[in-house]
Scaffold this active site. Structure first.
Site, mmCIF file in Angstrom:
data_model
loop_
_atom_site.group_PDB
_atom_site.id
_atom_site.type_symbol
_atom_site.label_atom_id
_atom_site.label_comp_id
_atom_site.label_asym_id
_atom_site.label_seq_id
_atom_site.Cartn_x
_atom_site.Cartn_y
_atom_site.Cartn_z
ATOM 1 N N GLU A 97 6.842 6.727 -4.144
ATOM 2 C CA GLU A 97 6.701 5.601 -3.216
ATOM 3 C C GLU A 97 5.738 4.598 -3.837
ATOM 4 O O GLU A 97 4.631 4.969 -4.238
ATOM 5 C CB GLU A 97 6.104 6.054 -1.882
ATOM 6 C CG GLU A 97 6.950 6.992 -1.065
ATOM 7 C CD GLU A 97 6.192 7.440 0.184
ATOM 8 O OE1 GLU A 97 5.221 6.756 0.598
ATOM 9 O OE2 GLU A 97 6.547 8.490 0.738
ATOM 10 N N ASP A 139 -2.389 2.702 7.486
ATOM 11 C CA ASP A 139 -3.145 3.279 6.377
ATOM 12 C C ASP A 139 -4.620 3.467 6.693
ATOM 13 O O ASP A 139 -5.247 2.630 7.334
ATOM 14 C CB ASP A 139 -2.996 2.404 5.130
ATOM 15 C CG ASP A 139 -1.577 2.411 4.604
ATOM 16 O OD1 ASP A 139 -0.998 3.511 4.551
ATOM 17 O OD2 ASP A 139 -1.041 1.346 4.284
#
Length: 262
Positions: free
Chosen positions: A49, A60
């Site tokens: 990724e 995140d």
């Protein structure tokens, strides 16, 4: 056949689980991203990724937020990332997936983003902030280019798992915890029950991510899934400030140990 499907088919035949690794494109710089991808593929990463840096990455935790900010501070933009993916494709056929926030795609132009992604050899997209209601439109466009829209499900979204996975392709990204990404010492979710729930709604391969920081955790979780996703723990090693060759060696060592337990 999409490279992601091919990879899971091969792994299933070998009785192994996928090691899916996340790195931020452009951290510490865009050319080093090229070196990292080839280095971790060499020691066993199955799917990579590439995070497209974004100024407000809601999913995140601090490690990947800081990584994203470092890349933005270097001036890394989507065209730079497309260029480096194209360069990677001259050397590697590993499945590559963008982890990208919807606003980045929207601002760049959905058609333009998808066409360029296809042209450089991207296999799939993970869009953590894509509203379910807008999923259909981008799914139809991605299908035209043969790019998989990888569904992201969480332990809190049981009633939405069917809706989220029904048109997804590639694999299901099963978020192991509620909250943001980040290396953790333990995961409190009842993973076995959670993965059984996901399996009720889809036959796609399932990969567990968010919070997996050690080979021990990966080993513990692999029996419940078809793959393990490791991000923050890898990004931390990239960020430690080694010189480039030491950093690449550290990253390769970590990935090879993860691969051994899968």
């Amino acid at each position: 056949m999409n490279r992601i499907d091919k990879k899971f088919e091969v792994l299933k035949g070998e009785g192994r689980k996928a090691l899916i690794t996340f790195i931020t494109a452009g951290d510490p710089d865009i050319e080093t991203t090229y070196d990292i991808v080839l280095a971790i593929e060499e020691v066993g990463a199955d799917i990579i990724e590439l995070g497209i840096p974004y100024s407000d990455p809601l999913a995140d935790g601090p490690t990947i937020q800081a990584s994203s900010q470092r890349a933005l501070n270097k001036g890394v933009k989507i065209p730079d990332i497309m260029r480096i993916v194209e360069k990677i494709r001259f050397k590697s056929d590993i499945p590559l997936v963008y982890l990208v926030y919807y606003n980045s795609i929207f601002k760049y132009g959905i058609q333009k983003f998808l066409k360029e992604s296809k042209d450089v050899g991207i296999d799939g997209l993970i869009i953590p902030d894509l509203p379910l209601e807008e999923r259909k439109d981008i799914l139809e466009e991605a299908d035209k280019y043969g790019i998989y829209l990888i569904p992201l499900v969480a332990p809190t979204s049981k009633e939405r798992i069917k809706l989220i996975t029904e048109n997804g392709k590639g694999f299901v990204y099963c978020v192991s915890i509620t909250g943001v990404t980040g290396a953790r010492e333990d995961i409190e979710t009842d993973i076995e029950e959670y993965m059984k729930t996901v399996s009720q709604y889809t036959n796609m391969p399932k990969a567990i991510g968010f919070g997996i920081s050690t080979p021990e955790m990966a080993k513990k979780l692999k029996d419940f899934s078809d793959g393990i996703i490791v991000g923050s723990a890898l990004v931390e090693r990239i960020a430690k400030g080694y010189n480039k060759s030491e950093m690449l060696q550290e990253v390769k060592s970590f990935v090879s140990i993860l691969k051994e337990v899968l």
